[in-house]
Design a protein around this motif. Structure first.
Motif, PDB file in Angstrom:
ATOM      1  N   THR A 199       0.806  -1.288  -0.006  1.00 62.78           N
ATOM      2  CA  THR A 199       0.040  -0.018   0.082  1.00 62.78           C
ATOM      3  C   THR A 199       0.859   1.237  -0.042  1.00 62.78           C
ATOM      4  O   THR A 199       0.411   2.211  -0.465  1.00 62.78           O
ATOM      5  N   VAL A 200       2.076   1.282   0.686  1.00 63.33           N
ATOM      6  CA  VAL A 200       2.725   2.389   0.997  1.00 63.33           C
ATOM      7  C   VAL A 200       4.134   2.353   0.110  1.00 63.33           C
ATOM      8  O   VAL A 200       4.542   1.169  -0.385  1.00 63.33           O
ATOM      9  N   ARG A 201       4.838   3.608  -0.207  1.00 62.05           N
ATOM     10  CA  ARG A 201       5.915   3.524  -1.073  1.00 62.05           C
ATOM     11  C   ARG A 201       7.277   3.678  -0.055  1.00 62.05           C
ATOM     12  O   ARG A 201       8.340   3.860  -0.643  1.00 62.05           O
ATOM     13  N   VAL A 202       6.979   3.512   0.906  1.00 63.21           N
ATOM     14  CA  VAL A 202       8.347   3.582   2.003  1.00 63.21           C
ATOM     15  C   VAL A 202       8.364   2.457   2.587  1.00 63.21           C
ATOM     16  O   VAL A 202       7.759   1.472   2.794  1.00 63.21           O
ATOM     17  N   PRO A 203       9.636   2.468   3.464  1.00 66.16           N
ATOM     18  CA  PRO A 203      10.200   1.064   3.847  1.00 66.16           C
ATOM     19  C   PRO A 203       9.318   0.789   4.902  1.00 66.16           C
ATOM     20  O   PRO A 203       8.632   1.384   5.683  1.00 66.16           O
ATOM     21  N   VAL A 204       9.249  -0.545   5.364  1.00 63.03           N
ATOM     22  CA  VAL A 204       8.307  -1.184   6.441  1.00 63.03           C
ATOM     23  C   VAL A 204       9.283  -1.892   7.118  1.00 63.03           C
ATOM     24  O   VAL A 204      10.009  -3.016   6.684  1.00 63.03           O
ATOM     25  N   ILE A 205       9.492  -1.783   8.460  1.00 62.42           N
ATOM     26  CA  ILE A 205       9.995  -2.681   9.371  1.00 62.42           C
ATOM     27  C   ILE A 205       9.026  -3.538   9.910  1.00 62.42           C
ATOM     28  O   ILE A 205       8.224  -3.163  10.425  1.00 62.42           O
ATOM     29  N   ALA A 206       9.348  -4.989  10.088  1.00 60.50           N
ATOM     30  CA  ALA A 206       8.726  -6.056  10.564  1.00 60.50           C
ATOM     31  C   ALA A 206       9.140  -6.128  11.838  1.00 60.50           C
ATOM     32  O   ALA A 206      10.208  -6.206  12.026  1.00 60.50           O
ATOM     33  N   SER A 207       8.033  -6.060  13.026  1.00 57.96           N
ATOM     34  CA  SER A 207       8.583  -6.447  14.228  1.00 57.96           C
ATOM     35  C   SER A 207       7.572  -7.352  14.982  1.00 57.96           C
ATOM     36  O   SER A 207       6.146  -6.966  14.828  1.00 57.96           O
ATOM     37  N   GLY A 208       7.960  -8.208  15.722  1.00 54.03           N
ATOM     38  CA  GLY A 208       7.159  -9.130  16.533  1.00 54.03           C
ATOM     39  C   GLY A 208       6.896 -10.534  16.090  1.00 54.03           C
ATOM     40  O   GLY A 208       6.024 -10.712  15.102  1.00 54.03           O
ATOM     41  N   GLY A 209       7.695 -11.464  16.678  1.00 52.31           N
ATOM     42  CA  GLY A 209       7.415 -12.913  16.332  1.00 52.31           C
ATOM     43  C   GLY A 209       8.374 -13.800  15.674  1.00 52.31           C
ATOM     44  O   GLY A 209       8.309 -15.057  15.741  1.00 52.31           O
ATOM     45  N   TYR A 210       9.712 -13.246  15.630  1.00 54.91           N
ATOM     46  CA  TYR A 210      10.721 -14.045  15.226  1.00 54.91           C
ATOM     47  C   TYR A 210      11.252 -15.349  16.300  1.00 54.91           C
ATOM     48  O   TYR A 210      11.075 -15.037  17.300  1.00 54.91           O
ATOM     49  N   GLY A 211      11.226 -16.677  15.608  1.00 57.54           N
ATOM     50  CA  GLY A 211      11.635 -17.728  16.337  1.00 57.54           C
ATOM     51  C   GLY A 211      12.420 -18.763  15.572  1.00 57.54           C
ATOM     52  O   GLY A 211      13.138 -19.298  16.632  1.00 57.54           O
ATOM     53  N   GLN A 212      12.524 -18.786  14.588  1.00 55.96           N
ATOM     54  CA  GLN A 212      13.271 -19.581  13.881  1.00 55.96           C
ATOM     55  C   GLN A 212      13.714 -19.164  12.326  1.00 55.96           C
ATOM     56  O   GLN A 212      13.259 -18.175  12.037  1.00 55.96           O
ATOM     57  N   PRO A 213      14.971 -19.528  12.086  1.00 55.21           N
ATOM     58  CA  PRO A 213      15.562 -18.928  10.568  1.00 55.21           C
ATOM     59  C   PRO A 213      14.583 -18.791   9.418  1.00 55.21           C
ATOM     60  O   PRO A 213      14.348 -17.778   8.704  1.00 55.21           O
ATOM     61  N   GLU A 214      13.496 -19.790   9.394  1.00 61.91           N
ATOM     62  CA  GLU A 214      12.594 -19.659   8.269  1.00 61.91           C
ATOM     63  C   GLU A 214      11.763 -18.578   8.316  1.00 61.91           C
ATOM     64  O   GLU A 214      11.318 -18.001   7.318  1.00 61.91           O
ATOM     65  N   HIS A 215      11.696 -17.781   9.383  1.00 64.57           N
ATOM     66  CA  HIS A 215      10.682 -16.559   9.673  1.00 64.57           C
ATOM     67  C   HIS A 215      11.471 -15.440   8.798  1.00 64.57           C
ATOM     68  O   HIS A 215      10.621 -14.655   8.449  1.00 64.57           O
ATOM     69  N   ILE A 216      12.464 -15.515   8.811  1.00 68.28           N
ATOM     70  CA  ILE A 216      13.301 -14.340   8.084  1.00 68.28           C
ATOM     71  C   ILE A 216      12.862 -14.422   6.414  1.00 68.28           C
ATOM     72  O   ILE A 216      12.367 -13.361   5.773  1.00 68.28           O
ATOM     73  N   ASN A 217      12.999 -15.765   6.069  1.00 64.81           N
ATOM     74  CA  ASN A 217      12.485 -15.863   4.846  1.00 64.81           C
ATOM     75  C   ASN A 217      11.140 -15.608   4.299  1.00 64.81           C
ATOM     76  O   ASN A 217      10.812 -14.581   3.425  1.00 64.81           O
ATOM     77  N   ALA A 218      10.358 -15.851   5.287  1.00 64.55           N
ATOM     78  CA  ALA A 218       8.794 -15.407   5.194  1.00 64.55           C
ATOM     79  C   ALA A 218       8.494 -14.125   5.353  1.00 64.55           C
ATOM     80  O   ALA A 218       7.585 -13.539   4.264  1.00 64.55           O
ATOM     81  N   ILE A 219       9.065 -13.356   6.019  1.00 65.36           N
ATOM     82  CA  ILE A 219       8.699 -12.019   6.214  1.00 65.36           C
ATOM     83  C   ILE A 219       9.289 -11.225   5.210  1.00 65.36           C
ATOM     84  O   ILE A 219       8.790  -9.992   4.718  1.00 65.36           O
ATOM     85  N   THR A 220      10.409 -11.402   4.505  1.00 66.38           N
ATOM     86  CA  THR A 220      11.035 -10.775   3.514  1.00 66.38           C
ATOM     87  C   THR A 220      10.478 -11.001   1.925  1.00 66.38           C
ATOM     88  O   THR A 220      10.330 -10.157   1.278  1.00 66.38           O
ATOM     89  N   HIS A 221      10.228 -12.269   1.828  1.00 66.85           N
ATOM     90  CA  HIS A 221       9.747 -12.790   0.500  1.00 66.85           C
ATOM     91  C   HIS A 221       8.193 -12.648   0.503  1.00 66.85           C
ATOM     92  O   HIS A 221       7.592 -12.103  -0.323  1.00 66.85           O
ATOM     93  N   GLN A 222       7.507 -13.186   1.464  1.00 60.50           N
ATOM     94  CA  GLN A 222       6.136 -13.324   1.443  1.00 60.50           C
ATOM     95  C   GLN A 222       5.358 -12.035   2.013  1.00 60.50           C
ATOM     96  O   GLN A 222       4.586 -11.306   1.468  1.00 60.50           O
ATOM     97  N   GLY A 223       6.310 -11.429   2.917  1.00 59.15           N
ATOM     98  CA  GLY A 223       5.754 -10.367   3.480  1.00 59.15           C
ATOM     99  C   GLY A 223       6.371  -8.881   3.203  1.00 59.15           C
ATOM    100  O   GLY A 223       6.046  -7.802   3.319  1.00 59.15           O
ATOM    101  N   SER A 224       7.127  -9.019   2.138  1.00 61.27           N
ATOM    102  CA  SER A 224       7.936  -8.117   1.610  1.00 61.27           C
ATOM    103  C   SER A 224       8.186  -6.708   2.422  1.00 61.27           C
ATOM    104  O   SER A 224       8.482  -5.620   2.096  1.00 61.27           O
ATOM    105  N   ALA A 225       8.862  -7.108   3.797  1.00 61.32           N
ATOM    106  CA  ALA A 225       9.530  -6.403   4.793  1.00 61.32           C
ATOM    107  C   ALA A 225      11.046  -5.933   4.351  1.00 61.32           C
ATOM    108  O   ALA A 225      11.763  -6.410   3.346  1.00 61.32           O
TER     109      ALA A 225
END
Length: 259
Positions: A199-225
Motif C-alpha cells: 500500500t505504501v511507497r516507504v520502507p516497512v520494518i517488521a517487528s514481533g514474532g521471530y522464532g526460527q530462521p525460516e521466519h526471516i525468509n517468510a517476512i522478507t519474501h512473502q511479507g515484503s519487509a
C-alpha cells in the motif's frame, strides 16, 4: 520488474525500555526486566546491527518521555542509526531527542490523536526522520486495527488506511508491530506486513514474532519487509546479529557486511 541490485535488508536490534531498564514482553504485556539497555545496545552494535531501535513501552501511558538520557549515553559510543519512540508528543520532544543523538523518531499514540504531528515533524526534520509506529491487532482475515498506549487502547482505525494516510502526510518509514505475534516466537504476521508494504511507497520494518530462521525468509519474501526488528532472540542469546544475517543471506537476501 525487480531491481537487479535490491537494497540490503536491514537487521535491527529492538530495545524496549521502562525507565532505565531493558524489558521484554509478550503481546506488549507482562513486562520482564532484562537488564541495562546500554550494555545490550553496545553488544548489538559490536555484533553488526544495522540500526538500533529504542521504544519506551510505557511512556504514553504515563504521559512522559524519559529516553533522552539513555539516547545521550548510547550515542557516545555507538555509530549506527538510532530510532527512538515512546511518549513523543510534539516537535519540541523530537528536537530534544535529536539533539541527544537520535537519528529518527517513531511516533504512534500522539500521531493517532493528532495526525498533523506527522506533517509537522516531516516538514521540520525531513520525512526520513519521521517513522510511523503502528501497533496492529488482527480483527479477522485481512483486517487489522491500530492500537495505541502500548497496545492497551483500540483506535478504531484500519491499519492499511492509516498507513496510507500517514505516508501521504509525510511519514518516511513504518515500524509495524504485530501485537498478536509479538514475543510468541511463532513467526511474523506476513499477511499484515505484505498488506502494508503493498500500500505504501516507504520502507516497512517488521517487528514481533521471530522464532526460527525460516521466519526471516517468510517476512522478507512473502511479507515484503524492508527491515526486520529482533528483540527476544537477541536479549536471551538464542541468536546473534551475525547468525541472523547468515540466515538472511541463505534466504537470498542482500545483507550488510558485519563490522
Amino acid at each position: 520488474m525487480k531491481s537487479l541490485n535490491p537494497p540490503s535488508t536491514r537487521f535491527i536490534a529492538r530495545l524496549d525500555v521502562k525507565g532505565d531498564q531493558l524489558i521484554k514482553a509478550i503481546h506488549l504485556e507482562g513486562l520482564r526486566v532484562v537488564g541495562d539497555p546500554q550494555i545490550y545496545a553496545k553488544r548489538y552494535y559490536e555484533q553488526g546491527a544495522d540500526e538500533l531501535l529504542y521504544i519506551d513501552l510505557v511512556a504514553s501511558l504515563y504521559g512522559r518521555n524519559k529516553l533522552k538520557d539513555i539516547v545521550s549515553r548510547t550515542a557516545q559510543d555507538i555509530f549506527i542509526p538510532l530510532t527512538v519512540g515512546g511518549g513523543i508528543r510534539s516537535v519540541e520532544d523530537v528536537t530534544e531527542l535529536l539533539a541527544a543523538g537520535a537519528d529518527k523518531v517513531a511516533i504512534n499514540t500522539a500521531a493517532v490523536a493528532n495526525p498533523a504531528l506527522i506533517e509537522q515533524v516531516a516538514l521540520r526534520f525531513g520525512s526520513q526522520c519521521m517513522v510511523l509506529s503502528i501497533e496492529a491487532k488482527r480483527l479477522g482475515e485481512d483486517r487489522w486495527e491500530v492500537y495505541t498506549d502500548c497496545a492497551r487502547e483500540s483506535s478504531g482505525r484500519d491499519v492499511i488506511a492509516w498507513a496510507k494516510e500517514a505516508v501521504e502526510r509525510g511519514a518516511g518509514e513504518i515500524l509495524l508491530t504485530s501485537i498478536d505475534q509479538e514475543g510468541t516466537r511463532k513467526g511474523f504476521d506476513t499477511a499484515l506486513t505484505a498488506a502494508v508494504a503493498e500500500t505504501v511507497r516507504v520502507p516497512v520494518i517488521a517487528s514481533g514474532g521471530y522464532g526460527q530462521p525460516e521466519h526471516i525468509n517468510a517476512i522478507t519474501h512473502q511479507g515484503s519487509a524492508n527491515a526486520i526488528a529482533f528483540a527476544d532472540a537477541l536479549h536471551f542469546e538464542r541468536e546473534t546479529i551475525a547468525s541472523l544475517k547468515s540466515y538472511g543471506a541463505e534466504a537470498g537476501l542482500r545483507v550488510r557486511s558485519l563490522l
